[in-house]
Scaffold this motif. Structure first.
Motif, PDB file in Angstrom:
ATOM      1  N   ILE A 215      98.785 105.793  55.149  1.00 37.56           N
ATOM      2  CA  ILE A 215      97.489 105.677  55.817  1.00 37.56           C
ATOM      3  C   ILE A 215      96.772 107.004  55.581  1.00 37.56           C
ATOM      4  O   ILE A 215      97.248 108.058  56.027  1.00 37.56           O
ATOM      5  CB  ILE A 215      97.642 105.422  57.330  1.00 37.56           C
ATOM      6  N   SER A 216      95.643 106.955  54.866  1.00 35.87           N
ATOM      7  CA  SER A 216      94.973 108.173  54.420  1.00 35.87           C
ATOM      8  C   SER A 216      93.557 108.245  54.964  1.00 35.87           C
ATOM      9  O   SER A 216      92.899 107.214  55.160  1.00 35.87           O
ATOM     10  CB  SER A 216      94.929 108.222  52.891  1.00 35.87           C
ATOM     11  N   PRO A 217      93.053 109.467  55.188  1.00 31.67           N
ATOM     12  CA  PRO A 217      91.678 109.609  55.684  1.00 31.67           C
ATOM     13  C   PRO A 217      90.665 109.203  54.642  1.00 31.67           C
ATOM     14  O   PRO A 217      90.975 109.140  53.444  1.00 31.67           O
ATOM     15  CB  PRO A 217      91.576 111.101  56.009  1.00 31.67           C
ATOM     16  N   PRO A 218      89.438 108.930  55.059  1.00 28.72           N
ATOM     17  CA  PRO A 218      88.381 108.606  54.097  1.00 28.72           C
ATOM     18  C   PRO A 218      88.181 109.755  53.118  1.00 28.72           C
ATOM     19  O   PRO A 218      88.351 110.924  53.463  1.00 28.72           O
ATOM     20  CB  PRO A 218      87.139 108.410  54.974  1.00 28.72           C
ATOM     21  N   SER A 219      87.828 109.412  51.886  1.00 28.76           N
ATOM     22  CA  SER A 219      87.547 110.439  50.892  1.00 28.76           C
ATOM     23  C   SER A 219      86.297 111.194  51.312  1.00 28.76           C
ATOM     24  O   SER A 219      85.278 110.587  51.632  1.00 28.76           O
ATOM     25  CB  SER A 219      87.332 109.804  49.519  1.00 28.76           C
ATOM     26  N   PRO A 220      86.326 112.511  51.322  1.00 30.98           N
ATOM     27  CA  PRO A 220      85.124 113.258  51.718  1.00 30.98           C
ATOM     28  C   PRO A 220      84.043 113.134  50.653  1.00 30.98           C
ATOM     29  O   PRO A 220      84.354 113.031  49.465  1.00 30.98           O
ATOM     30  CB  PRO A 220      85.643 114.698  51.812  1.00 30.98           C
ATOM     31  N   PRO A 221      82.750 113.145  51.039  1.00 31.15           N
ATOM     32  CA  PRO A 221      82.324 113.131  52.437  1.00 31.15           C
ATOM     33  C   PRO A 221      82.455 111.736  53.022  1.00 31.15           C
ATOM     34  O   PRO A 221      82.221 110.761  52.338  1.00 31.15           O
ATOM     35  CB  PRO A 221      80.857 113.562  52.348  1.00 31.15           C
ATOM     36  N   SER A 222      82.831 111.649  54.278  1.00 35.15           N
ATOM     37  CA  SER A 222      83.042 110.353  54.908  1.00 35.15           C
ATOM     38  C   SER A 222      81.715 109.695  55.249  1.00 35.15           C
ATOM     39  O   SER A 222      80.861 110.311  55.887  1.00 35.15           O
ATOM     40  CB  SER A 222      83.861 110.523  56.192  1.00 35.15           C
ATOM     41  N   PRO A 223      81.505 108.436  54.848  1.00 39.64           N
ATOM     42  CA  PRO A 223      80.282 107.744  55.235  1.00 39.64           C
ATOM     43  C   PRO A 223      80.357 107.321  56.687  1.00 39.64           C
ATOM     44  O   PRO A 223      81.444 107.216  57.248  1.00 39.64           O
ATOM     45  CB  PRO A 223      80.286 106.516  54.317  1.00 39.64           C
ATOM     46  N   PRO A 224      79.222 107.088  57.329  1.00 38.28           N
ATOM     47  CA  PRO A 224      79.266 106.551  58.697  1.00 38.28           C
ATOM     48  C   PRO A 224      79.889 105.169  58.671  1.00 38.28           C
ATOM     49  O   PRO A 224      79.878 104.485  57.653  1.00 38.28           O
ATOM     50  CB  PRO A 224      77.779 106.497  59.097  1.00 38.28           C
ATOM     51  N   PRO A 225      80.481 104.719  59.797  1.00 38.86           N
ATOM     52  CA  PRO A 225      81.167 103.423  59.816  1.00 38.86           C
ATOM     53  C   PRO A 225      80.312 102.264  59.353  1.00 38.86           C
ATOM     54  O   PRO A 225      80.810 101.313  58.783  1.00 38.86           O
ATOM     55  CB  PRO A 225      81.557 103.268  61.297  1.00 38.86           C
TER      56      PRO A 225
END
Length: 490
Positions: A389-399
């Motif tokens: 489970i990985s974080p969003p690739s930067p930059p993270s878009p709004p949901p």
């Protein structure tokens, strides 16, 4: 030859056509300008940035049929969302069918079966079944959708004792691409029945599932937590321990790097921790004896004990609120010392790793045996399932914002452990737009070829492609391996 759908750009249907759909569904159609659009769009994992041309909110099976007919007429790709736990392709420009309001669940204690509608969640089945000393083969999160989870196989907390959830499905109600409601079971449309159980949402919109329940009312389960500096020792001891346990014991090991946020339990915030996740479907005294070698490692937190099955969500402690993450997977044929060393080098205490969760699930037992009624779920030869489970690739878009198709983080851990893998991934452990084209990696060559042929039989225009898509093969299937031996055509 290139199929017409491969490069087709959907055109917005004219207002009068949308108006007719509104009449058919009694107003259950949402456009981007409508106030309720964002609310209905929001799913659990918001990584894919869905922006459909319209949303059809299904309040009955007739709404499902109307939506499919409309999409076919105007050549709109269709996505289906119940809870949104495993999104893949963005629905931009297509039709999103929201099934989350179709939540009826019934349990028959005499036949030990349950029936769940398209939007039902596992906690509903768990609660009703528990009244009769029964349990479903749900996954780690009680808020996940029954249908989507099961169509991908369903690798749950009783997998070593009872196998995959899809192995226990007895009947499926589905609306296929021609808008016709059908039943798929061993005696009716058996080829479609085979494909739906493992092929995800590629063959139609499932409006209801019927499946067997198992005689489980309590578990000896919970978590053993260790600080990051014990990751190597805990992983090696657990790995050897898995060679000794009976099929009643299903377990996993997770390396957790959870954010320093108020909703994160205090001992787990902002640091590497190790969680051994235990689910023993047997007498508690036997479970306690089996867990003793793991307790000898002196965990900093121990929640393992006798529990009612209704508390099964406490084992993994999956968050209930909306998230944004990529998920990747790899099925491992083995996990020897070299593989453990490689994993620790990339994900241990001193590693530069930003994955929220890296989990190894112990397989084998019933999950390693073919079911009595064959289905498209593979991986019977895998010994462990690895998922990240990985974080969003930067930059993270709004949901609510769009995300570039195919955007996904690199997977150095998957590449590094490939020598010990079966070469395949598990489709339910793939999430995010970068996984939309990964279906071929989730099946062996023979199974994938047959799924493509059955796709050509049941959805030749690939209407259902906003998913982990299996495109139609050039030819239709005329038979499936093992009984049942025939495939009907619509």
């Amino acid at each position: 030859m290139t199929s017409t759908w491969e490069h087709h750009i959907p055109q917005a249907p004219p207002p009068e056509a949308v108006g007719r759909l509104v009449e058919q569904t009694r107003g259950q159609v949402l456009l981007p300008r409508d106030a309720a659009y964002e609310t209905e769009l929001a799913g659990y994992n918001r990584i894919s940035g869905h922006r459909p041309a319209l949303i059809v909110v299904a309040l009955c099976d007739a709404h499902v049929r109307a939506a499919v007919d409309f999409a076919r007429t105007w050549e709109l790709p269709v996505g289906v969302q119940a809870t949104g736990h495993g999104p893949a392709a963005s629905s931009a420009g297509g039709l999103l069918l929201s099934t989350r309001h179709l939540r009826s669940v019934t349990v028959d204690p005499v036949t030990r079966t349950a029936r769940a509608a398209a939007g039902a969640q596992w906690h509903q089945v768990i609660t009703l079944a528990a009244h009769h000393g029964l349990a479903p083969l749900n996954g780690s999160s009680p808020t996940a959708g029954v249908v989507g989870y099961t169509l991908g196989g369903g690798l749950g907390l009783l997998a070593r004792k009872y196998g995959y959830a899809a192995d226990h499905v007895t009947r499926i109600e589905v609306v296929t691409a021609d808008g016709v409601p059908r039943v798929a079971c061993p005696a009716e449309n058996p080829g479609l029945f085979w494909a739906l159980r493992g092929g995800k949402g590629n063959f139609g919109v499932v409006t209801a599932l019927e499946f067997a329940l198992v005689p489980v009312s309590r578990l000896y389960g919970g978590g053993l937590f260790f600080p990051g500096e014990q990751a190597g020792r805990a992983l090696r001891v657990w790995r050897k321990w898995t060679d000794t346990v009976p099929e009643e014991m299903t377990s996993s090991l997770a390396l957790l790097r959870l954010p320093d946020l108020p909703e994160t339990p205090e001992p787990l915030r902002g640091r590497l921790t190790v969680q051994l996740r235990i689910a023993h479907a047997g007498p508690p005294e036997e479970g306690e004896r089996l867990v003793e070698p793991l307790r000898a490692l002196r965990p900093m937190l121990d929640t393992v004990g006798d529990m009612p099955y209704t508390a099964v969500g406490d084992i993994h402690m999956d968050p209930d609120g909306p998230q944004e993450y990529h998920q990747n997977s790899l099925m491992l044929a083995d996990l020897g010392d070299d593989a453990v060393a490689r994993l620790l080098a990339l994900a241990g205490e001193s590693a530069d790793c930003d994955d929220y969760v890296i989990e190894l699930r112990h397989l084998g037992g019933a999950a390693g045996r073919a079911p009595a009624q064959p289905n498209a779920v593979g991986h019977r030869d895998a010994r462990f399932a690895l998922t990240t489970i990985s974080p969003p690739s930067p930059p993270s878009p709004p949901p609510s914002g769009p995300m570039a198709p195919g955007s996904a983080p690199a997977a150095p851990l998957m590449d590094a452990l490939a020598p010990w893998s079966t070469g395949l991934k598990y489709v339910n452990f793939l999430a995010g737009p970068g996984t939309a084209g990964s279906a071929a990696t989730a099946y062996d060559r023979e199974t994938y070829a047959l799924l493509g042929q059955l796709k050509a039989t049941w959805d030749p225009e690939n209407l259902f492609r906003l998913n982990h898509n299996i495109p139609p093969a050039p030819d239709r299937a005329t038979e499936v391996p093992h009984p049942p031996a025939t495939t009907e055509r619509p």
